[in-house]
Design a protein around this motif. Structure first.
Motif, PDB file in Angstrom:
ATOM      1  N   LYS A 112       0.964  -1.184   0.076  1.00  0.00           N
ATOM      2  CA  LYS A 112       0.195   0.041   0.100  1.00  0.00           C
ATOM      3  C   LYS A 112       0.933   1.196   0.142  1.00  0.00           C
ATOM      4  O   LYS A 112       2.075   1.296   0.555  1.00  0.00           O
ATOM      5  CB  LYS A 112      -0.688   0.126   1.197  1.00  0.00           C
ATOM      6  CG  LYS A 112      -2.025  -0.792   1.168  1.00  0.00           C
ATOM      7  CD  LYS A 112      -3.177   0.024   0.674  1.00  0.00           C
ATOM      8  CE  LYS A 112      -4.427  -0.701   1.160  1.00  0.00           C
ATOM      9  NZ  LYS A 112      -5.560   0.071   0.572  1.00  0.00           N
ATOM     10  N   ASP A 115      -3.609   5.674  -0.632  1.00  0.00           N
ATOM     11  CA  ASP A 115      -4.729   4.880  -0.901  1.00  0.00           C
ATOM     12  C   ASP A 115      -4.601   3.669  -2.203  1.00  0.00           C
ATOM     13  O   ASP A 115      -5.397   3.397  -2.742  1.00  0.00           O
ATOM     14  CB  ASP A 115      -5.725   5.851  -1.229  1.00  0.00           C
ATOM     15  CG  ASP A 115      -6.490   6.384   0.170  1.00  0.00           C
ATOM     16  OD1 ASP A 115      -6.181   5.837   1.210  1.00  0.00           O
ATOM     17  OD2 ASP A 115      -7.043   7.570  -0.036  1.00  0.00           O
ATOM     18  N   MET A 116      -3.299   3.871  -2.458  1.00  0.00           N
ATOM     19  CA  MET A 116      -3.329   3.034  -3.851  1.00  0.00           C
ATOM     20  C   MET A 116      -2.588   1.732  -3.465  1.00  0.00           C
ATOM     21  O   MET A 116      -1.899   1.707  -2.297  1.00  0.00           O
ATOM     22  CB  MET A 116      -2.159   3.661  -4.859  1.00  0.00           C
ATOM     23  CG  MET A 116      -2.824   5.067  -5.312  1.00  0.00           C
ATOM     24  SD  MET A 116      -1.515   5.926  -6.429  1.00  0.00           S
ATOM     25  CE  MET A 116      -0.358   6.228  -5.277  1.00  0.00           C
ATOM     26  N   VAL A 118       0.362  -0.265  -4.862  1.00  0.00           N
ATOM     27  CA  VAL A 118       1.395  -0.341  -5.623  1.00  0.00           C
ATOM     28  C   VAL A 118       2.437  -1.590  -5.969  1.00  0.00           C
ATOM     29  O   VAL A 118       3.029  -2.164  -5.072  1.00  0.00           O
ATOM     30  CB  VAL A 118       2.505   0.713  -5.395  1.00  0.00           C
ATOM     31  CG1 VAL A 118       3.710   0.946  -6.410  1.00  0.00           C
ATOM     32  CG2 VAL A 118       1.890   2.054  -5.425  1.00  0.00           C
ATOM     33  N   VAL A 130      -0.113   0.102 -10.791  1.00  0.00           N
ATOM     34  CA  VAL A 130      -0.683   0.468  -9.885  1.00  0.00           C
ATOM     35  C   VAL A 130      -2.178   0.357 -10.020  1.00  0.00           C
ATOM     36  O   VAL A 130      -2.742   0.833 -10.832  1.00  0.00           O
ATOM     37  CB  VAL A 130      -0.169   2.298  -9.752  1.00  0.00           C
ATOM     38  CG1 VAL A 130      -1.126   2.857  -8.537  1.00  0.00           C
ATOM     39  CG2 VAL A 130       1.129   2.442  -9.563  1.00  0.00           C
ATOM     40  N   VAL A 132      -4.848   2.408  -8.522  1.00  0.00           N
ATOM     41  CA  VAL A 132      -5.172   3.671  -8.184  1.00  0.00           C
ATOM     42  C   VAL A 132      -6.194   3.900  -7.269  1.00  0.00           C
ATOM     43  O   VAL A 132      -6.131   4.372  -6.346  1.00  0.00           O
ATOM     44  CB  VAL A 132      -5.517   4.649  -9.407  1.00  0.00           C
ATOM     45  CG1 VAL A 132      -5.520   5.908  -9.244  1.00  0.00           C
ATOM     46  CG2 VAL A 132      -4.157   4.771 -10.363  1.00  0.00           C
ATOM     47  N   LYS A 133      -7.468   3.040  -7.691  1.00  0.00           N
ATOM     48  CA  LYS A 133      -8.788   3.010  -6.937  1.00  0.00           C
ATOM     49  C   LYS A 133      -9.439   1.883  -7.125  1.00  0.00           C
ATOM     50  O   LYS A 133      -9.632   1.284  -8.412  1.00  0.00           O
ATOM     51  CB  LYS A 133      -9.520   4.395  -7.212  1.00  0.00           C
ATOM     52  CG  LYS A 133     -10.671   4.484  -6.462  1.00  0.00           C
ATOM     53  CD  LYS A 133     -11.467   5.743  -6.964  1.00  0.00           C
ATOM     54  CE  LYS A 133     -11.622   6.564  -5.729  1.00  0.00           C
ATOM     55  NZ  LYS A 133     -12.355   7.763  -5.872  1.00  0.00           N
ATOM     56  N   TRP A 141      -6.496   0.996 -12.856  1.00  0.00           N
ATOM     57  CA  TRP A 141      -5.318   0.336 -13.004  1.00  0.00           C
ATOM     58  C   TRP A 141      -4.528   1.230 -13.825  1.00  0.00           C
ATOM     59  O   TRP A 141      -4.819   1.745 -14.777  1.00  0.00           O
ATOM     60  CB  TRP A 141      -5.347  -1.120 -13.200  1.00  0.00           C
ATOM     61  CG  TRP A 141      -4.038  -1.721 -13.407  1.00  0.00           C
ATOM     62  CD1 TRP A 141      -3.457  -2.576 -12.450  1.00  0.00           C
ATOM     63  CD2 TRP A 141      -3.130  -1.660 -14.545  1.00  0.00           C
ATOM     64  NE1 TRP A 141      -2.305  -3.145 -13.042  1.00  0.00           N
ATOM     65  CE2 TRP A 141      -2.127  -2.905 -14.216  1.00  0.00           C
ATOM     66  CE3 TRP A 141      -3.415  -1.446 -15.800  1.00  0.00           C
ATOM     67  CZ2 TRP A 141      -1.040  -2.934 -15.134  1.00  0.00           C
ATOM     68  CZ3 TRP A 141      -2.204  -1.562 -16.803  1.00  0.00           C
ATOM     69  CH2 TRP A 141      -1.251  -2.601 -16.492  1.00  0.00           C
TER      70      TRP A 141
END
Length: 164
Positions: A112, A115-116, A118, A130, A132-133, A141
């Motif tokens: 983490k 909030d991503m 990686v 990643v 992203v959300k 992604w």
């Protein structure tokens, strides 16, 4: 084949996998996606399927580009059929990952970052994937390369919508 599928897949995550490290659990299910390669200005519709495996301590997926229902006899420039195995490592509290497709195996580690989620390439830490959300019914992604100045260059985006 049913014995193999039954042995491989799990209904839920293992209770020994701590909630705070369950980065990928929201992805379990099937997704339709739009994949855009920014380097060649090309897009394709695809599908991505995720399942708990190995007694719930791992997640495996299959990504299909283009999706099986849009595939044609003429090969698309973004054709790929691959699988990822993500295994939680209780010693590092990270996820050890292998992505495989014809002719290639890429090893990554997921952690983490804010909030991503990686995923860093083990052989080249300037290459990252990643999440992203991740929402209940959508996720974003990106395939990233870190430039010399530290800026992120986005090579590709996936926007996905849950179908199951």
């Amino acid at each position: 084949m049913n014995q193999f599928i039954e042995t491989l897949t799990s209904k839920d995550k293992c209770l020994e996998l701590p909630e705070e490290y369950d980065y990928f659990g929201k992805l379990i299910g099937s997704w339709k996606l739009n994949y855009t390669d920014r380097n060649i200005s090309c897009s394709v519709k695809g599908e991505w399927h995720f399942s708990w495996v190995l007694e719930g301590m791992a997640i495996q997926d299959v990504i299909v580009l283009p999706s099986r229902d849009t595939k044609t006899e003429i090969p698309h420039p973004l054709t790929e059929y691959g699988t990822t195995l993500r295994v939680y490592n209780p010693n590092t509290h990270a996820w050890d990952i292998a992505y495989c497709y014809t002719g290639e195996i890429i090893r990554l580690e997921a952690r983490k970052q804010d909030d991503m989620i990686v995923l860093t390439n083990i052989d080249d830490n300037k290459k990252k994937w990643v999440f992203v959300k991740i929402e209940e019914n959508t996720f974003h992604w990106q395939n990233i390369t870190i430039k010399e100045d530290g800026e992120w260059h986005i090579n590709a985006d996936i926007y996905a919508e849950r179908i199951k």
